[in-house]
Write an enzyme that holds these catalytic residues in place. Structure first.
Site, PDB file in Angstrom:
ATOM      1  N   HIS A 176       0.847  -1.205   0.000  1.00 11.49           N
ATOM      2  CA  HIS A 176       0.000   0.000   0.000  1.00 11.49           C
ATOM      3  C   HIS A 176       0.877   1.247   0.000  1.00 11.49           C
ATOM      4  O   HIS A 176       0.618   2.198  -0.744  1.00 11.49           O
ATOM      5  CB  HIS A 176      -0.857   0.061   1.276  1.00 11.49           C
ATOM      6  CG  HIS A 176      -1.904  -1.005   1.413  1.00 11.49           C
ATOM      7  ND1 HIS A 176      -2.071  -1.754   2.544  1.00 11.49           N
ATOM      8  CD2 HIS A 176      -2.872  -1.426   0.547  1.00 11.49           C
ATOM      9  CE1 HIS A 176      -3.094  -2.585   2.391  1.00 11.49           C
ATOM     10  NE2 HIS A 176      -3.587  -2.414   1.184  1.00 11.49           N
ATOM     11  N   LYS A 215     -16.579  -6.402   7.515  1.00 13.60           N
ATOM     12  CA  LYS A 215     -15.319  -7.097   7.185  1.00 13.60           C
ATOM     13  C   LYS A 215     -14.617  -7.615   8.433  1.00 13.60           C
ATOM     14  O   LYS A 215     -13.579  -8.265   8.343  1.00 13.60           O
ATOM     15  CB  LYS A 215     -14.391  -6.150   6.413  1.00 13.60           C
ATOM     16  CG  LYS A 215     -14.626  -6.180   4.907  1.00 13.60           C
ATOM     17  CD  LYS A 215     -13.362  -5.885   4.131  1.00 13.60           C
ATOM     18  CE  LYS A 215     -13.523  -6.208   2.665  1.00 13.60           C
ATOM     19  NZ  LYS A 215     -12.306  -5.938   1.899  1.00 13.60           N
ATOM     20  N   ARG A 240      -2.108  -6.378  -8.113  1.00  9.48           N
ATOM     21  CA  ARG A 240      -1.016  -7.313  -7.859  1.00  9.48           C
ATOM     22  C   ARG A 240      -0.986  -8.401  -8.925  1.00  9.48           C
ATOM     23  O   ARG A 240      -0.088  -8.464  -9.737  1.00  9.48           O
ATOM     24  CB  ARG A 240      -1.185  -7.967  -6.476  1.00  9.48           C
ATOM     25  CG  ARG A 240      -0.714  -7.087  -5.344  1.00  9.48           C
ATOM     26  CD  ARG A 240      -1.283  -7.532  -4.032  1.00  9.48           C
ATOM     27  NE  ARG A 240      -2.734  -7.394  -4.066  1.00  9.48           N
ATOM     28  CZ  ARG A 240      -3.516  -7.528  -3.008  1.00  9.48           C
ATOM     29  NH1 ARG A 240      -2.980  -7.858  -1.850  1.00  9.48           N
ATOM     30  NH2 ARG A 240      -4.813  -7.357  -3.107  1.00  9.48           N
ATOM     31  N   SER A 253      -2.873  -7.543   3.278  1.00 11.67           N
ATOM     32  CA  SER A 253      -3.118  -7.372   4.709  1.00 11.67           C
ATOM     33  C   SER A 253      -3.395  -8.732   5.354  1.00 11.67           C
ATOM     34  O   SER A 253      -2.950  -8.990   6.473  1.00 11.67           O
ATOM     35  CB  SER A 253      -4.302  -6.440   4.937  1.00 11.67           C
ATOM     36  OG  SER A 253      -4.033  -5.162   4.412  1.00 11.67           O
TER      37      SER A 253
HETATM   38  P1  ADP Z   1      -9.947  -3.437  -0.276  1.00  6.51           P
HETATM   39  O1  ADP Z   1     -10.622  -4.167   0.845  1.00  6.51           O
HETATM   40  O2  ADP Z   1     -10.686  -2.215  -0.729  1.00  6.51           O
HETATM   41  O3  ADP Z   1      -9.505  -4.298  -1.415  1.00  6.51           O
HETATM   42  P2  ADP Z   1      -7.173  -3.310   0.550  1.00  6.51           P
HETATM   43  O4  ADP Z   1      -6.656  -2.563   1.743  1.00  6.51           O
HETATM   44  O5  ADP Z   1      -7.054  -4.795   0.589  1.00  6.51           O
HETATM   45  O6  ADP Z   1      -8.670  -2.809   0.411  1.00  6.51           O
HETATM   46  O7  ADP Z   1      -6.465  -2.793  -0.770  1.00  6.51           O
HETATM   47  C1  ADP Z   1      -6.589  -1.468  -1.217  1.00  6.51           C
HETATM   48  C2  ADP Z   1      -5.998  -1.353  -2.615  1.00  6.51           C
HETATM   49  O8  ADP Z   1      -4.589  -1.565  -2.551  1.00  6.51           O
HETATM   50  C3  ADP Z   1      -6.525  -2.389  -3.617  1.00  6.51           C
HETATM   51  O9  ADP Z   1      -6.620  -1.763  -4.886  1.00  6.51           O
HETATM   52  C4  ADP Z   1      -5.452  -3.444  -3.640  1.00  6.51           C
HETATM   53  O10 ADP Z   1      -5.419  -4.139  -4.879  1.00  6.51           O
HETATM   54  C5  ADP Z   1      -4.218  -2.570  -3.460  1.00  6.51           C
HETATM   55  N1  ADP Z   1      -3.099  -3.346  -2.904  1.00  6.51           N
HETATM   56  C6  ADP Z   1      -3.109  -4.140  -1.815  1.00  6.51           C
HETATM   57  N2  ADP Z   1      -1.895  -4.701  -1.615  1.00  6.51           N
HETATM   58  C7  ADP Z   1      -1.095  -4.247  -2.609  1.00  6.51           C
HETATM   59  C8  ADP Z   1       0.271  -4.499  -3.000  1.00  6.51           C
HETATM   60  N3  ADP Z   1       1.051  -5.351  -2.299  1.00  6.51           N
HETATM   61  N4  ADP Z   1       0.748  -3.856  -4.090  1.00  6.51           N
HETATM   62  C9  ADP Z   1      -0.052  -3.036  -4.801  1.00  6.51           C
HETATM   63  N5  ADP Z   1      -1.344  -2.771  -4.508  1.00  6.51           N
HETATM   64  C10 ADP Z   1      -1.862  -3.378  -3.434  1.00  6.51           C
END
Ligand code: ADP
Length: 158
Positions: free
Chosen positions: A16, A40, A89, A127
């Protein structure tokens, strides 16, 4: 250009943070927005997540952190954002992200969704993976910012 990066961030990972840093370099203003979504069943409260993101983005003067509930498109409108930023990803992200992007486009045609490809080094990071490793006592120092690693250690009593 004002850009919104919405997500759960439960917790913030280096993946992130990489998207935030690159977004901050590309756009005038970046709002990182934590979705209040009790369904969630998050590990960290919204307040903790806001604090984790604030602490980890102190070096980025054009990044603001906020919480929101309701539709992302409505919050984008409130922030004056014309773009929603998301990260990609693997192929597995693509289907879900494309569906959300199309939904948002149908609700707010003026709003664009832009994707940043993950940095190769962070492509395996999510996460949930971080929480799984931390829960069983594994080291997460290379996966999350220091403050988040400390919060995870406290959460899982290590
Ligand atoms: P959500 O529940 O909205 O998917 P996340 O916190 O899991 O929220 O992810 C937020 C955004 O960050 C999403 O677009 C996800 O694909 C992106 N993301 C999560 N991990 C990574 C990573 N390692 N590299 C790039 N983007 C990521």
């Amino acid at each position: 250009m004002q850009v919104l990066y919405p997500g759960s961030f439960d917790p913030l990972t280096l993946g992130h943070l990489d998207v935030i840093e690159r977004g901050s370099a590309l756009f005038d203003q970046l709002v990182v927005a934590v979705l209040r979504n009790p369904s969630k069943n998050p590990c960290f409260s919204v307040e903790q997540r806001l604090q984790q993101i604030e602490q980890s983005t102190q070096h980025l003067s054009n990044v603001r952190v906020a919480a929101f509930d309701g539709l992302t498109v409505d919050f984008a409108h409130q922030c004056g954002a014309s773009v929603i930023l998301r990260g990609l990803r693997a192929l597995s992200d693509f289907e879900y992200e494309l569906q959300i992007a199309h939904t948002n486009k149908s609700l707010a045609p003026q709003l664009e969704t832009l994707f940043l490809a993950t940095a190769t080094a962070h492509s395996f990071l999510s996460s949930s993976v971080v929480k799984e490793v931390a829960r069983f006592g594994g080291s997460v120092g290379h996966m999350v910012p220091t403050g988040v690693a400390e919060d995870l250690a406290r959460l899982f009593n290590q």
